[in-house]
Scaffold this motif. Sequence first.
Motif, PDB file in Angstrom:
ATOM      1  N   ASN A  54       0.881  -1.168   0.009  1.00  0.00           N
ATOM      2  CA  ASN A  54       0.025   0.120   0.024  1.00  0.00           C
ATOM      3  C   ASN A  54       0.881   1.333   0.141  1.00  0.00           C
ATOM      4  O   ASN A  54       0.377   2.206   0.597  1.00  0.00           O
ATOM      5  CB  ASN A  54      -1.062  -0.095   1.248  1.00  0.00           C
ATOM      6  CG  ASN A  54      -0.060  -0.206   2.554  1.00  0.00           C
ATOM      7  OD1 ASN A  54       0.996  -0.392   2.651  1.00  0.00           O
ATOM      8  ND2 ASN A  54      -0.777   0.149   3.453  1.00  0.00           N
ATOM      9  N   THR A  56       3.033   4.721  -0.899  1.00  0.00           N
ATOM     10  CA  THR A  56       2.624   5.759  -1.954  1.00  0.00           C
ATOM     11  C   THR A  56       3.111   6.034  -3.159  1.00  0.00           C
ATOM     12  O   THR A  56       2.751   6.884  -3.865  1.00  0.00           O
ATOM     13  CB  THR A  56       2.858   7.036  -0.836  1.00  0.00           C
ATOM     14  OG1 THR A  56       4.408   7.163  -0.467  1.00  0.00           O
ATOM     15  CG2 THR A  56       2.036   7.014   0.282  1.00  0.00           C
ATOM     16  N   ARG A  59       0.629   1.200  -5.504  1.00  0.00           N
ATOM     17  CA  ARG A  59       0.116   0.137  -4.594  1.00  0.00           C
ATOM     18  C   ARG A  59      -0.681  -0.788  -5.351  1.00  0.00           C
ATOM     19  O   ARG A  59      -1.034  -0.507  -6.482  1.00  0.00           O
ATOM     20  CB  ARG A  59      -0.920   0.785  -3.538  1.00  0.00           C
ATOM     21  CG  ARG A  59      -1.960   1.867  -3.931  1.00  0.00           C
ATOM     22  CD  ARG A  59      -2.810   2.155  -2.713  1.00  0.00           C
ATOM     23  NE  ARG A  59      -3.896   3.352  -3.375  1.00  0.00           N
ATOM     24  CZ  ARG A  59      -4.913   3.341  -2.756  1.00  0.00           C
ATOM     25  NH1 ARG A  59      -5.279   2.959  -1.570  1.00  0.00           N
ATOM     26  NH2 ARG A  59      -5.556   4.517  -2.982  1.00  0.00           N
ATOM     27  N   ALA A  61      -4.029  -3.773  -4.712  1.00  0.00           N
ATOM     28  CA  ALA A  61      -5.094  -4.331  -3.913  1.00  0.00           C
ATOM     29  C   ALA A  61      -5.155  -5.864  -4.315  1.00  0.00           C
ATOM     30  O   ALA A  61      -5.238  -6.162  -5.365  1.00  0.00           O
ATOM     31  CB  ALA A  61      -6.524  -3.937  -4.440  1.00  0.00           C
ATOM     32  N   GLU A  81      -4.488  -5.188   4.001  1.00  0.00           N
ATOM     33  CA  GLU A  81      -5.713  -4.293   3.814  1.00  0.00           C
ATOM     34  C   GLU A  81      -5.244  -3.153   2.695  1.00  0.00           C
ATOM     35  O   GLU A  81      -4.038  -2.931   2.732  1.00  0.00           O
ATOM     36  CB  GLU A  81      -6.116  -3.529   5.040  1.00  0.00           C
ATOM     37  CG  GLU A  81      -6.889  -2.539   5.038  1.00  0.00           C
ATOM     38  CD  GLU A  81      -7.222  -1.792   6.496  1.00  0.00           C
ATOM     39  OE1 GLU A  81      -8.381  -0.949   6.234  1.00  0.00           O
ATOM     40  OE2 GLU A  81      -6.601  -1.820   7.171  1.00  0.00           O
ATOM     41  N   PHE A  82      -6.082  -2.822   1.975  1.00  0.00           N
ATOM     42  CA  PHE A  82      -5.809  -1.887   0.762  1.00  0.00           C
ATOM     43  C   PHE A  82      -6.301  -0.492   1.251  1.00  0.00           C
ATOM     44  O   PHE A  82      -7.438  -0.121   1.150  1.00  0.00           O
ATOM     45  CB  PHE A  82      -6.788  -2.459  -0.618  1.00  0.00           C
ATOM     46  CG  PHE A  82      -6.532  -1.526  -1.659  1.00  0.00           C
ATOM     47  CD1 PHE A  82      -5.243  -1.490  -2.226  1.00  0.00           C
ATOM     48  CD2 PHE A  82      -7.377  -0.753  -2.205  1.00  0.00           C
ATOM     49  CE1 PHE A  82      -4.742  -0.616  -3.277  1.00  0.00           C
ATOM     50  CE2 PHE A  82      -7.010   0.187  -3.443  1.00  0.00           C
ATOM     51  CZ  PHE A  82      -5.846   0.251  -3.832  1.00  0.00           C
ATOM     52  N   LYS A  83      -5.369   0.047   1.896  1.00  0.00           N
ATOM     53  CA  LYS A  83      -5.356   1.044   2.357  1.00  0.00           C
ATOM     54  C   LYS A  83      -4.064   2.151   2.198  1.00  0.00           C
ATOM     55  O   LYS A  83      -3.238   1.594   2.752  1.00  0.00           O
ATOM     56  CB  LYS A  83      -5.676   1.298   3.971  1.00  0.00           C
ATOM     57  CG  LYS A  83      -6.311   2.668   4.505  1.00  0.00           C
ATOM     58  CD  LYS A  83      -6.602   2.507   5.856  1.00  0.00           C
ATOM     59  CE  LYS A  83      -6.728   3.828   6.561  1.00  0.00           C
ATOM     60  NZ  LYS A  83      -7.109   3.748   8.161  1.00  0.00           N
ATOM     61  N   LEU A  84      -4.014   3.295   1.550  1.00  0.00           N
ATOM     62  CA  LEU A  84      -2.868   3.794   1.217  1.00  0.00           C
ATOM     63  C   LEU A  84      -2.051   4.283   2.695  1.00  0.00           C
ATOM     64  O   LEU A  84      -2.645   4.605   3.787  1.00  0.00           O
ATOM     65  CB  LEU A  84      -3.322   5.353   0.822  1.00  0.00           C
ATOM     66  CG  LEU A  84      -2.044   6.021   0.313  1.00  0.00           C
ATOM     67  CD1 LEU A  84      -1.199   5.386  -0.679  1.00  0.00           C
ATOM     68  CD2 LEU A  84      -2.424   7.483   0.052  1.00  0.00           C
TER      69      LEU A  84
END
Length: 288
Positions: A54, A56, A59, A61, A81-84
């Motif tokens: 993930n 910056t 990334r 998913a 988890e796919f969260k920046l």
Amino acid sequence: MKKLIILLALIFSASFAHAHTIWINAFESHGHGAHNAMVCLGWGHALPMDDILNSTNGRIAVERFELLDPSLKKTELLKPEFKLAEPKLSNGNFDLFAADLATQKIAFKESSAPGVYQLGAVSRATFYTQYIDKKGKKRLKLKPMDEIKDIQKVLMAVKYQAFAKSCLTVGAWSAPNPLGHGLEIIPRTDLSNLHAGDLVEVDVLFEGKPPKGMQHITAHSGSFGQSDGFSLFSKVKKGKAQFRVQSAGQWMISTAHKDDVTQDGPLKDLYGKANVVSQAASLTFNVQ
């Protein structure tokens, strides 16, 4: 818009040595009479770990991360988890990020079915449509063509997905069956007992069939050629390719494939949604 274009460039260049690739790290241990495997996902450029999934800087998913036993029965593994990512700590010298690489331990039992266990990871399929809208402005959206209402002219419409595999062997090796990935590298050589100089043979399938047209695989290792960007190259002929591993250590085979979407072709279900399907695949293994 600018961030989307940067992300698009990172993803579409995943088939090249200088760009992001997803792979599976799998390291087996037989200490104290046990048979364990430590597995995690890799993302970026250099084996075994380069960046967080993930990041910056680009990334991806992960839709599925699973272990398939010799009968192809699936078990879902932990996935990130796919969260920046945001830094947990920042100072004048560096930013500190938590790294979720889906690291986990697989502990085999005395009663484990013998054969090859396959690890498979599949990224979320993503559509990228670049177009000129009805006001004459160039735009890029992460949607299929048929979900965008203000298109005047389509510049690019792509569906992208990445696949990764690795193998664990309990007892004797046996040739693994395909997992049904859109683009898949299938080993036909015993990966559980490889030594430097051995020949590695693989099958390459696109949508379950040998890919048409120009196709090749590349192979590299952190113990051979990685520091200067050098990779081995092998053409795929009738869905088959081979090369000789040059050194001990972890190796990765990778390939990419693009195919046009036509109204009556094998990708006809995507007609009107995308003009091109782009896929990437990797296979990792260890050489003694």
